[in-house]
Design an enzyme around this catalytic site. Structure first.
Site, PDB file in Angstrom:
ATOM      1  N   ASP A 175      17.528  -6.776  19.868  1.00  0.00           N
ATOM      2  CA  ASP A 175      18.403  -7.585  20.919  1.00  0.00           C
ATOM      3  C   ASP A 175      19.859  -8.309  19.846  1.00  0.00           C
ATOM      4  O   ASP A 175      19.243  -8.406  18.293  1.00  0.00           O
ATOM      5  CB  ASP A 175      17.780  -8.274  22.071  1.00  0.00           C
ATOM      6  CG  ASP A 175      19.067  -8.741  22.974  1.00  0.00           C
ATOM      7  OD1 ASP A 175      20.772  -8.498  22.222  1.00  0.00           O
ATOM      8  OD2 ASP A 175      19.151  -9.141  23.756  1.00  0.00           O
ATOM      9  N   TRP A 209      25.537  -4.999  21.865  1.00  0.00           N
ATOM     10  CA  TRP A 209      26.537  -5.543  22.374  1.00  0.00           C
ATOM     11  C   TRP A 209      27.753  -4.716  21.895  1.00  0.00           C
ATOM     12  O   TRP A 209      28.989  -6.288  22.266  1.00  0.00           O
ATOM     13  CB  TRP A 209      26.835  -7.195  22.864  1.00  0.00           C
ATOM     14  CG  TRP A 209      25.816  -7.583  23.423  1.00  0.00           C
ATOM     15  CD1 TRP A 209      24.401  -7.350  24.187  1.00  0.00           C
ATOM     16  CD2 TRP A 209      25.307  -9.240  22.598  1.00  0.00           C
ATOM     17  NE1 TRP A 209      23.576  -8.388  23.930  1.00  0.00           N
ATOM     18  CE2 TRP A 209      23.820  -9.700  23.136  1.00  0.00           C
ATOM     19  CE3 TRP A 209      26.289  -9.887  21.519  1.00  0.00           C
ATOM     20  CZ2 TRP A 209      23.133 -10.278  22.367  1.00  0.00           C
ATOM     21  CZ3 TRP A 209      25.215 -10.983  21.455  1.00  0.00           C
ATOM     22  CH2 TRP A 209      23.360 -11.083  21.484  1.00  0.00           C
ATOM     23  N   GLY A 210      27.649  -3.982  21.755  1.00  0.00           N
ATOM     24  CA  GLY A 210      29.004  -3.017  20.757  1.00  0.00           C
ATOM     25  C   GLY A 210      29.690  -3.726  19.984  1.00  0.00           C
ATOM     26  O   GLY A 210      30.552  -3.800  19.406  1.00  0.00           O
ATOM     27  N   ASP A 231      26.946  -7.292  28.389  1.00  0.00           N
ATOM     28  CA  ASP A 231      25.536  -7.048  29.765  1.00  0.00           C
ATOM     29  C   ASP A 231      26.918  -6.456  30.593  1.00  0.00           C
ATOM     30  O   ASP A 231      27.482  -6.959  31.428  1.00  0.00           O
ATOM     31  CB  ASP A 231      24.751  -8.206  30.213  1.00  0.00           C
ATOM     32  CG  ASP A 231      23.549  -8.286  29.166  1.00  0.00           C
ATOM     33  OD1 ASP A 231      23.744  -7.769  27.781  1.00  0.00           O
ATOM     34  OD2 ASP A 231      23.378  -9.073  29.315  1.00  0.00           O
TER      35      ASP A 231
HETATM   36  C1  GLA Z   1      20.818  -9.536  25.814  1.00  0.00           C
HETATM   37  C2  GLA Z   1      20.303  -8.421  26.728  1.00  0.00           C
HETATM   38  C3  GLA Z   1      20.448  -7.666  27.948  1.00  0.00           C
HETATM   39  C4  GLA Z   1      18.635  -8.720  28.417  1.00  0.00           C
HETATM   40  C5  GLA Z   1      18.659 -10.452  27.973  1.00  0.00           C
HETATM   41  C6  GLA Z   1      17.750 -10.615  27.905  1.00  0.00           C
HETATM   42  O1  GLA Z   1      21.672 -10.564  26.932  1.00  0.00           O
HETATM   43  O2  GLA Z   1      22.377  -7.946  26.096  1.00  0.00           O
HETATM   44  O3  GLA Z   1      20.573  -6.631  28.130  1.00  0.00           O
HETATM   45  O4  GLA Z   1      17.921  -7.725  27.346  1.00  0.00           O
HETATM   46  O5  GLA Z   1      19.049 -10.041  26.465  1.00  0.00           O
HETATM   47  O6  GLA Z   1      17.744 -11.870  27.447  1.00  0.00           O
END
Ligand code: GLA
Length: 406
Positions: A175, A209-210, A231
């Site tokens: 992440d 996240w792109g 998300d």
């Molecule tokens: C980010 C990721 C999610 C998830 C959360 C966990 O938002 O994009 O998919 O893994 O963190 O905290």
């Protein structure tokens, strides 16, 4: 046996160097350690390169459980993979998301699981998951802390990759929170290099996240998949927004390196069955990772009928040379198509509007060779019909008719 293990480890290193995902064959050698109770099965993990690395299929706890994750949920989920038919349908990764960690590293600087949530540690969970013929995924973060503020891997990449390998982890979702403003490519390259140095193939899922074009740096650093957006959430508008964000990205995916429009919401209860069928159909058309995000221990018959639709799964798990893509949009009618490796074409007639509509395309528009007639199989109703050059269907609001036309 030793020669076999050596050969397999060499094959694994070769596969990692090539930057490809590799299949891991896990052989239970049957050493039961009674002290560790139900979780005790010892394995020798032999790695062999995958013939073709398909989009990963499995489950991740985040969309349903958020931080309420623990060893029992993971074990029961792995058991449910087997009893519900998910495993037989091809789902194999049981993935733990954020909040599995203790709030600090141990005295030697290693990551450790929260002792209340995972009292037997992650290795025991991995051993259990492997004993069912499944694989274990874990979550970390390319920053100082995870999104839920547990210790991150930035600056600890080699140690943490080695820890994951020693536990038998097969998949890492990495992440992007608390990243200190360091370029994504630098941070994701650091973990990629660390993963290449461990003896175990670990699928590398980039989750930034792109941002900073992961579809470009992701495959370059050896990422097997990369999130293309922020998300998902369990609602139609968000799912559709993410689908539309995939339109310009179709050319970036290829075997072993996939666009990831985020985990599935099918079964979480805030969309209708029609909307979930659309969500699942479109993710399959995109060759997206199919990571179930609901509680599979209590899966309803409707959810099972969606997640276990093998004809739709087959669309996802087929590489005909390109990811599916949108070929036409006209108001709320959309046509998406995906070439299949047997020469047929998967065609999604999508109605994003609020009333029933007829959505049409043609055999030539979806890339089929000129013929007087075609066979179209509806992958949800299972009806087969003969069609001429015009391919169309009446589609309910927020619905899709997914055809395989040959
Ligand atoms: C980010 C990721 C999610 C998830 C959360 C966990 O938002 O994009 O998919 O893994 O963190 O905290």
């Amino acid at each position: 046996m030793i020669a076999l293990v050596r050969a397999a480890l060499a094959a694994s290193r070769t596969a990692r160097r090539a930057g490809r995902a590799a299949l891991t064959m896990v052989f239970a050698v049957g050493l039961l350690l009674p002290a560790q109770g139900a979780l005790a099965v010892q394995h020798v993990a032999l790695a062999a390169p995958a013939a073709v690395a398909l989009p990963p299929m499995g489950w991740n706890d985040w969309n349903h459980f958020h931080c309420n994750i623990n060893e029992s949920v993971v074990q029961q989920t792995a058991n449910a993979f087997v009893s519900s038919g998910l495993k037989a349908a091809g789902y194999q990764y049981v993935n733990i998301d954020d909040c599995w960690l203790a709030h600090s590293r141990d005295a030697s600087g290693q990551l450790q699981a929260d002792p209340a949530k995972f009292p037997h540690g992650i290795k025991a969970v991995a051993d259990f998951v492997h004993s069912l013929g499944l694989k274990l995924g874990i979550y970390e973060d390319a920053g100082t802390m995870t999104c839920a503020k547990f210790p991150g891997s930035l600056g600890h990449e080699a140690t943490d990759a080695a820890t994951f390998a020693s536990w038998g982890v097969d998949y890492l979702k990495y992440d992007n929170c608390n990243n200190q403003g360091i370029a994504a490519r630098t941070r994701y390259q650091a973990m990629a290099s660390a993963l290449k140095n461990v003896s175990r193939p670990i699928v590398y899922a980039i989750c930034n996240w792109g941002q900073e074009t992961p579809w470009i740096f992701g495959p370059q650093v050896g990422g097997n998949l990369w999130r293309t957006t922020g998300d998902i959430s369990d609602n139609w508008a968000r799912m559709l927004k993410i689908l539309h964000a995939q339109v310009p990205l179709a050319t970036f995916s290829h075997p072993g390196a996939w666009n990831d429009p985020d985990m599935l919401e099918v079964g979480n209860g805030k969309m209708t069955a029609t909307e979930y069928r659309t969500h699942f159909s479109m993710w399959a058309l995109l060759n997206a990772p199919l990571l179930v995000g609901s509680d599979v221990r209590t899966m309803s018959a409707t959810t099972a009928s969606i997640l276990l639709n093998r004809d739709v799964i087959a669309v996802d798990q087929d590489w005909g040379g390109e990811q599916g893509h949108r070929i036409r949009v006209s108001g709320s009618s959309e046509v998406w198509a995906k070439r299949m490796s047997d020469g047929s074409v998967a065609v999604a007639l999508l109605n994003t509007g609020t009333g029933r509509a007829t959505v049409r395309t043609s055999a030539s528009a979806v890339g089929l060779p000129g013929k007087s007639s075609y066979t179209a199989r509806d992958l949800w109703s299972k009806a087969t019909r003969t069609t001429g050059a015009s391919i169309g269907a009446s589609v309910p609001a927020h619905g899709v008719v997914l055809l395989r036309v040959s």
